[in-house]
Design a protein around this motif. Structure first.
Motif, PDB file in Angstrom:
ATOM      1  N   THR A  68      -0.741  -5.571  15.446  1.00 55.13           N
ATOM      2  CA  THR A  68      -2.114  -5.164  15.579  1.00 55.13           C
ATOM      3  C   THR A  68      -2.199  -3.525  15.676  1.00 55.13           C
ATOM      4  O   THR A  68      -3.283  -2.904  15.511  1.00 55.13           O
ATOM      5  N   ARG A  69      -0.853  -2.889  16.037  1.00 59.87           N
ATOM      6  CA  ARG A  69      -0.977  -1.502  16.133  1.00 59.87           C
ATOM      7  C   ARG A  69      -1.038  -0.740  14.755  1.00 59.87           C
ATOM      8  O   ARG A  69      -1.150   0.443  14.576  1.00 59.87           O
ATOM      9  N   LYS A  70      -0.915  -1.531  13.530  1.00 64.80           N
ATOM     10  CA  LYS A  70      -0.672  -1.034  12.484  1.00 64.80           C
ATOM     11  C   LYS A  70      -2.160  -1.308  11.379  1.00 64.80           C
ATOM     12  O   LYS A  70      -3.013  -1.977  12.139  1.00 64.80           O
ATOM     13  N   SER A  71      -1.965  -0.901  10.331  1.00 68.12           N
ATOM     14  CA  SER A  71      -3.379  -0.726   9.738  1.00 68.12           C
ATOM     15  C   SER A  71      -3.421  -2.441   9.108  1.00 68.12           C
ATOM     16  O   SER A  71      -2.851  -2.548   8.000  1.00 68.12           O
ATOM     17  N   LYS A  72      -4.046  -3.340   9.896  1.00 67.59           N
ATOM     18  CA  LYS A  72      -4.182  -4.662   9.817  1.00 67.59           C
ATOM     19  C   LYS A  72      -4.899  -4.858   8.395  1.00 67.59           C
ATOM     20  O   LYS A  72      -4.931  -5.788   7.544  1.00 67.59           O
ATOM     21  N   SER A  73      -6.228  -4.235   8.525  1.00 68.19           N
ATOM     22  CA  SER A  73      -7.249  -4.336   7.341  1.00 68.19           C
ATOM     23  C   SER A  73      -6.593  -4.070   6.025  1.00 68.19           C
ATOM     24  O   SER A  73      -6.467  -4.986   5.127  1.00 68.19           O
ATOM     25  N   ARG A  74      -6.074  -2.973   5.898  1.00 69.01           N
ATOM     26  CA  ARG A  74      -5.114  -2.587   4.593  1.00 69.01           C
ATOM     27  C   ARG A  74      -4.213  -3.503   4.432  1.00 69.01           C
ATOM     28  O   ARG A  74      -3.875  -4.034   3.231  1.00 69.01           O
ATOM     29  N   LEU A  75      -3.374  -3.928   5.333  1.00 70.87           N
ATOM     30  CA  LEU A  75      -2.420  -5.065   5.068  1.00 70.87           C
ATOM     31  C   LEU A  75      -2.920  -6.229   4.427  1.00 70.87           C
ATOM     32  O   LEU A  75      -2.302  -6.706   3.678  1.00 70.87           O
ATOM     33  N   ARG A  76      -3.794  -6.706   5.280  1.00 71.91           N
ATOM     34  CA  ARG A  76      -4.682  -7.888   4.754  1.00 71.91           C
ATOM     35  C   ARG A  76      -4.934  -7.958   2.958  1.00 71.91           C
ATOM     36  O   ARG A  76      -4.737  -8.620   2.223  1.00 71.91           O
ATOM     37  N   TRP A  77      -5.426  -6.763   2.930  1.00 74.25           N
ATOM     38  CA  TRP A  77      -6.043  -6.517   1.308  1.00 74.25           C
ATOM     39  C   TRP A  77      -5.083  -6.382   0.525  1.00 74.25           C
ATOM     40  O   TRP A  77      -5.110  -7.021  -0.533  1.00 74.25           O
ATOM     41  N   VAL A  78      -4.024  -5.764   0.681  1.00 76.32           N
ATOM     42  CA  VAL A  78      -2.700  -5.506   0.093  1.00 76.32           C
ATOM     43  C   VAL A  78      -2.383  -7.104  -0.406  1.00 76.32           C
ATOM     44  O   VAL A  78      -1.917  -7.420  -1.447  1.00 76.32           O
ATOM     45  N   ILE A  79      -1.948  -7.936   0.683  1.00 74.40           N
ATOM     46  CA  ILE A  79      -1.379  -8.953   0.677  1.00 74.40           C
ATOM     47  C   ILE A  79      -2.360 -10.176  -0.285  1.00 74.40           C
ATOM     48  O   ILE A  79      -1.961 -10.837  -1.318  1.00 74.40           O
ATOM     49  N   TRP A  80      -3.697 -10.051   0.117  1.00 74.07           N
ATOM     50  CA  TRP A  80      -4.749 -10.981  -0.789  1.00 74.07           C
ATOM     51  C   TRP A  80      -4.674 -10.570  -2.352  1.00 74.07           C
ATOM     52  O   TRP A  80      -4.661 -11.543  -3.266  1.00 74.07           O
ATOM     53  N   VAL A  81      -4.565  -9.292  -2.562  1.00 74.90           N
ATOM     54  CA  VAL A  81      -4.689  -9.025  -3.923  1.00 74.90           C
ATOM     55  C   VAL A  81      -3.282  -9.466  -4.596  1.00 74.90           C
ATOM     56  O   VAL A  81      -3.314  -9.773  -5.999  1.00 74.90           O
ATOM     57  N   PHE A  82      -2.121  -9.153  -3.958  1.00 78.03           N
ATOM     58  CA  PHE A  82      -1.053  -9.753  -4.581  1.00 78.03           C
ATOM     59  C   PHE A  82      -1.098 -11.137  -4.690  1.00 78.03           C
ATOM     60  O   PHE A  82      -0.475 -11.615  -5.706  1.00 78.03           O
ATOM     61  N   VAL A  83      -1.435 -11.838  -3.652  1.00 77.71           N
ATOM     62  CA  VAL A  83      -1.612 -13.367  -3.860  1.00 77.71           C
ATOM     63  C   VAL A  83      -2.590 -13.662  -5.181  1.00 77.71           C
ATOM     64  O   VAL A  83      -2.194 -14.666  -5.937  1.00 77.71           O
ATOM     65  N   VAL A  84      -3.711 -13.028  -5.420  1.00 71.62           N
ATOM     66  CA  VAL A  84      -4.636 -13.302  -6.355  1.00 71.62           C
ATOM     67  C   VAL A  84      -3.984 -13.094  -7.818  1.00 71.62           C
ATOM     68  O   VAL A  84      -3.928 -13.740  -8.695  1.00 71.62           O
ATOM     69  N   LEU A  85      -3.267 -11.798  -7.855  1.00 74.98           N
ATOM     70  CA  LEU A  85      -2.402 -11.617  -9.073  1.00 74.98           C
ATOM     71  C   LEU A  85      -1.484 -12.591  -9.171  1.00 74.98           C
ATOM     72  O   LEU A  85      -1.112 -12.823 -10.475  1.00 74.98           O
ATOM     73  N   LEU A  86      -0.719 -13.000  -8.167  1.00 80.07           N
ATOM     74  CA  LEU A  86       0.304 -13.894  -8.617  1.00 80.07           C
ATOM     75  C   LEU A  86      -0.150 -15.375  -8.939  1.00 80.07           C
ATOM     76  O   LEU A  86       0.398 -15.830 -10.071  1.00 80.07           O
ATOM     77  N   VAL A  87      -1.190 -15.782  -8.453  1.00 81.95           N
ATOM     78  CA  VAL A  87      -1.710 -17.016  -8.991  1.00 81.95           C
ATOM     79  C   VAL A  87      -2.170 -16.888 -10.294  1.00 81.95           C
ATOM     80  O   VAL A  87      -1.993 -17.817 -11.323  1.00 81.95           O
TER      81      VAL A  87
END
Length: 681
Positions: free
Chosen positions: A295-314
């Motif tokens: 929670t002390r890190k950039s949670k919103s940015r990390l979630r955004w990167v993960i979801w973009v990666f998941v969408v591209l992978l799918v």
């Protein structure tokens, strides 16, 4: 009371401990757990400071990077004494501390005893009397908080007071089974001007002032209510001594504390929904620390990167699957068309072969009659022309056979041998005719022609004998008995994906194939999978043994927990194959693409080829017949349905000519318990 105060020089933070022992390490149960880049050089249980014989000592607990006191590295398990001003470091680049105070008593301590109950006959003291004490002399700020429900009194002295369940906190308002409070939940800071603020310390469930969740910090005045999480304890700001009291956020009620607490429990609107705990309960210490760190890190940015990666992978996986489906269907259509063309071309080749043999028989009879009747030169010329026509028809037969081979690379090897032998015979006959014409010797020419006819007859008889041998084998019975034990091998290596064939020899899951199938780059692939015939689910396999580069091209694989058929008839003696005898081969030519079921069920289907053993040697077997490229690792059967060899390779320039390794060359590669299981001595 044991007490130590240290200053974290990297985090610029002062830490105080009232324990007899302070552990440093990445273990979440430690009193000091490093964060950020510095934690990389700190072990799970790095060092400990402990109070003994009225003095503090530091001891290294066998850490990986060592513990340093005043620049000198400590020997593991050998304590060194700490004093005020000592420099302590965990590793050469880890957290660094300065010892500010040791073995000093605190000015005050947290008091967890409840306030004595008030007699019903005695008048309740007004709140002004509690909130407005007058110190007799200047001293350090002293704050008093009251638990709203139980009335427990919590006191602490200092300009920075931490609240939480950790032992390093000055106030620990934690009840039995209370898991909603973080280790260091919040912090109260008293400014020089007497103002008081509350900071949330990155807690899991948030901090509320008068029912409102704070984002970072908020002012804290006398009479205000501090809640550690929506379901946590509520503390009433009762007293502040040692500094000028800040303005109250609202007039303090002269009612008893119990009445004030009852009003405070009235629901109040909040600015936003507070954070919830994990499932409404506390998590383990390890999971909590991981969560608080994230929670002390950039949670919103990390979630955004993960979801973009998941969408591209799918999308990528879907695209690859779609292209694969299109290619598989296109290949199936092409294979069906090629099979139909092969049937037509095979019928044409058979017709041409029968016609050529009949023509040879007729020419032979006419030559005999011509010799007996001393036929004139005109008759010889006519016979020569007829023989040339027969040669032309033989050329047509050769062309048909070559076309069939190029269509699917599954033409009869014997047809290829017929084509080559016909070319040799035809060239020889033409040479004889040329010499007969130049020498003017009619009798010699007729003898030569008769010899050519006899050779052609012998060649045709040999072809027919080979075809009869192949047709005399019960190929359907061999296929039905053994094809379930044949498997498609898929090996993944850094340079790509490679397919091959193989067969299961034991119930315990031992599988045979070629060395070059599982080691396409000369080394073991990243992973190996086997899909058995008429199955769709691949099974992971490992290499149990493999011959060296100078040995036979063989490899033994193991499929864990295998449950399926295996080859039961194997000629381990290596004596049941002879030159000229029928032979058959079952495998997966062209790999996965050709093996897939045409009905798109996802299962793989075997292909069967037939021919003869054209040469049998100790180290190598030569197989001529209906064979195809890409069948490496396939079993080769004799007419009795026994596996006698393992197909190794073929020649591109001579389609239908294949080579195999005798099955008895496999015995030294089998483990002892497998040989015992198979009854091999």
């Amino acid at each position: 009371m044991a007490y130590i105060r240290i200053y974290d020089e990297i985090a610029s933070e002062e830490l105080e401990f009232e324990n007899d022992e302070v552990r440093f390490g990445r273990d979440p149960a430690s009193e000091y757990v490093p964060t950020g880049e510095a934690r990389k050089v700190v072990s799970a249980n790095h060092a400990r400071a402990f109070f003994s014989e009225n003095a503090w000592f530091i001891e290294d607990l066998g850490s990986r990077n060592g513990t340093y006191l005043d620049g000198a590295q400590l020997k593991p398990r050998e304590p060194a004494r700490l004093s005020r001003g000592s420099k302590l470091r965990l590793g050469t680049s880890g957290p660094a501390f300065r010892i500010d105070a040791v073995a000093e008593l605190r000015v005050s301590q947290t008091i967890d005893d409840p306030i004595p109950s008030v007699s019903t006959s005695a008048p309740t003291a007004p709140m002004d009397a509690i909130v407005q004490p007058q110190p007799s002399e200047p001293r350090a700020p002293h704050i008093v908080l009251l638990h709203e429900k139980s009335g427990t009194r919590y006191e602490a002295t200092g300009c920075r007071i931490r609240l939480g369940r950790g032992r390093e906190c000055e106030l620990r308002p934690v009840g039995p089974g209370d898991t909603s409070i973080s280790r260091v939940h919040a912090q109260i800071e008293i400014k020089d001007d007497g103002s008081v603020i509350v900071r949330d310390a990155g807690s899991r469930n948030g901090t509320l002032i008068n029912g409102q969740l704070i984002d970072d910090e908020a002012p804290f005045a006398l009479g205000a209510r501090l809640a550690l999480g929506p379901a946590g304890p509520v503390l009433y700001f009762a007293e502040l001594d040692g500094v000028a009291a800040p303005e109250q956020s609202s007039p303090v009620s002269p009612e008893p504390i119990a009445a004030v607490a009852a009003k405070a429990r009235t629901p109040k609107p909040t600015l936003r929904s507070p954070r919830r705990s994990f499932g409404g309960k506390g998590a383990t210490i390890f999971f909590k620390d991981m969560f608080e760190e994230s929670t002390r890190k950039s949670k919103s940015r990390l979630r955004w990167v993960i979801w973009v990666f998941v969408v591209l992978l799918v999308c990528a996986v879907g695209g690859v699957y779609w292209l694969s489906e299109i290619r598989v269907r296109r290949t199936e259509v092409q294979l069906e068309e090629q099979a139909r063309l092969i049937e037509v071309q095979q019928a044409r080749a058979d017709s041409l072969m029968l016609s050529a043999r009949a023509e040879v028989d007729r020419l032979g009879e006419e030559l005999v009659r011509a010799r007996e009747g001393a036929a004139p030169a005109a008759v010889l010329d006519s016979l020569r022309q007829a023989l040339a026509d027969a040669g032309a028809r033989t050329d047509a037969l050769e062309e048909a056979l070559v076309t069939a081979q190029q269509s699917l690379d599954r033409e009869l090897a014997m047809g290829d041998s017929l084509r080559r032998q016909a070319q040799v015979d035809l060239a020889r006959v033409r040479a004889e005719l040329g010499r007969a014409q130049g020498g003017g010797q009619a009798s010699a020419s007729m003898d030569s022609l008769i010899e050519a006819v006899r050779a052609a007859e012998e060649r045709a008889d040999a072809i027919e004998a080979q075809m009869r041998a192949i047709r005399g084998v019960d190929l359907a019975s061999i296929s039905q008995t053994s094809q379930g034990a044949i498997g498609l091998v898929t090996a993944f290596s850094p340079s790509g994906i490679f397919d091959g064939s193989g067969f299961m020899i034991a119930e315990s899951g031992y599988f045979i194939t070629n060395r070059h199938v599982v080691m396409p780059d000369g080394a073991s692939g990243d992973s190996i999978f086997i899909t058995m015939a008429d199955q769709s689910r691949p099974q992971r396999a490992v290499i149990a043994n493999v011959a060296d580069r100078y040995g036979p091209d063989l490899a033994v694989l193991l499929v864990d927990r295998y449950n399926g058929p295996h080859i039961r008839q194997i000629d381990w003696s290596g004596t049941r194959m002879r030159q000229g005898e029928p032979a058959a081969l079952i495998g997966f030519p062209a790999g996965m693409v050709a093996a897939m079921d045409a009905n798109l069920t996802g299962t793989v289907k075997t292909s069967m080829s037939a021919g003869i053993f054209s040469k049998v040697e100790t180290e190598r077997v030569q197989f001529d017949g209906f064979t195809v490229s890409g069948s490496s690792g396939s079993p080769i059967f004799n007419a009795s349905g026994e596996v006698v060899a393992v197909h190794r390779s073929g020649l591109r320039e001579a389609a239908g000519l294949g080579f195999g390794v005798p099955i008895n060359k496999l015995i030294p590669l089998l483990p002892a318990h497998v040989r015992a299981e198979l009854g091999i001595r």
